[in-house]
Motif scaffolding. Structure first.
Motif, short mmCIF file in Angstrom:
data_model
loop_
_atom_site.label_atom_id
_atom_site.label_comp_id
_atom_site.label_asym_id
_atom_site.label_seq_id
_atom_site.Cartn_x
_atom_site.Cartn_y
_atom_site.Cartn_z
N HIS A 170 -1.60 1.26 -2.82
CA HIS A 170 -2.83 1.83 -2.28
C HIS A 170 -2.98 3.28 -2.72
CE1 HIS A 170 -5.55 3.49 0.80
NE2 HIS A 170 -6.11 2.30 0.73
N GLU A 195 6.40 -15.42 5.11
CA GLU A 195 6.14 -14.58 3.95
C GLU A 195 6.13 -15.37 2.64
OE1 GLU A 195 8.07 -10.81 3.53
OE2 GLU A 195 7.80 -10.33 5.65
N ASP A 227 0.99 1.86 7.58
CA ASP A 227 1.99 1.58 6.55
C ASP A 227 1.34 1.03 5.29
OD1 ASP A 227 1.39 -0.75 7.98
OD2 ASP A 227 3.34 -1.64 7.61
N ILE A 228 0.15 0.48 5.39
CA ILE A 228 -0.55 -0.02 4.21
C ILE A 228 -1.28 1.13 3.53
CG2 ILE A 228 -2.43 -1.51 3.44
CD1 ILE A 228 -1.31 -3.36 5.82
N ASP A 239 3.64 -7.74 6.72
CA ASP A 239 4.17 -7.37 8.04
C ASP A 239 3.07 -7.42 9.10
OD1 ASP A 239 6.75 -7.05 7.09
OD2 ASP A 239 6.58 -4.87 6.88
N ASN A 262 -4.30 -5.35 -1.57
CA ASN A 262 -2.99 -4.85 -1.14
C ASN A 262 -2.19 -5.97 -0.47
OD1 ASN A 262 -3.35 -1.80 -1.57
ND2 ASN A 262 -5.16 -2.36 -0.40
N ALA A 273 1.45 -5.83 0.84
CA ALA A 273 1.63 -4.78 1.84
C ALA A 273 1.16 -5.23 3.23
CB ALA A 273 0.88 -3.52 1.41
N ASP A 282 1.12 2.78 1.41
CA ASP A 282 1.76 1.95 0.39
C ASP A 282 1.50 2.52 -1.00
OD1 ASP A 282 3.02 -0.76 -0.24
OD2 ASP A 282 1.23 -0.80 -1.48
#
Length: 112
Positions: A76, A26, A69-70, A15, A9, A12, A73
């Motif tokens: 995921h 990034e 938040d992952i 952040d 992932n 993702a 995603d």
């Protein structure tokens, strides 16, 4: 979490990585593409730490939970759906809507 969660992932996690290591960029993370050794080397360089110290820091970070938040995603989620296919009967599609959770044939009431 395991490195495989991070690698699978990778975008993702950007952040969460930047939150932990604000020196990370990034654009550089995109080039690393989930390669653990490259990530360790990169973090050691941008934080000006010893590689062993960086490995320990990353190991501690991995000991934490996968950020919410992952987990949410879409990449995921789709992976989890595919894994759930072992519980879906033969001939069924794990991505199909399940009629038991609502009437898919009903037209939504627009309040008129």
């Amino acid at each position: 979490m395991k490195w495989a969660h991070v690698r699978d992932n990778w975008p993702a996690f950007f952040d969460a990585i930047v939150e932990k290591w604000p020196e990370a960029d990034e654009g550089d993370l995109e080039e690393i593409d989930g390669d653990q050794r490259a990530f360790i080397t990169y973090i050691a360089r941008v934080t000006e730490q010893d590689v062993d110290e960086t490995k320990d820091e990353i190991r501690e970070w991995l000991a934490g939970e996968i950020p919410a938040d992952i987990v949410m995603d879409p990449i995921h989620d789709n992976h989890s759906i595919r894994l759930s296919s072992k519980y879906v009967g033969e001939g069924e599609d794990e991505f199909d809507d399940d009629a038991r959770f609502g009437d898919d044939d009903e037209v939504p009431d627009d309040g008129d």
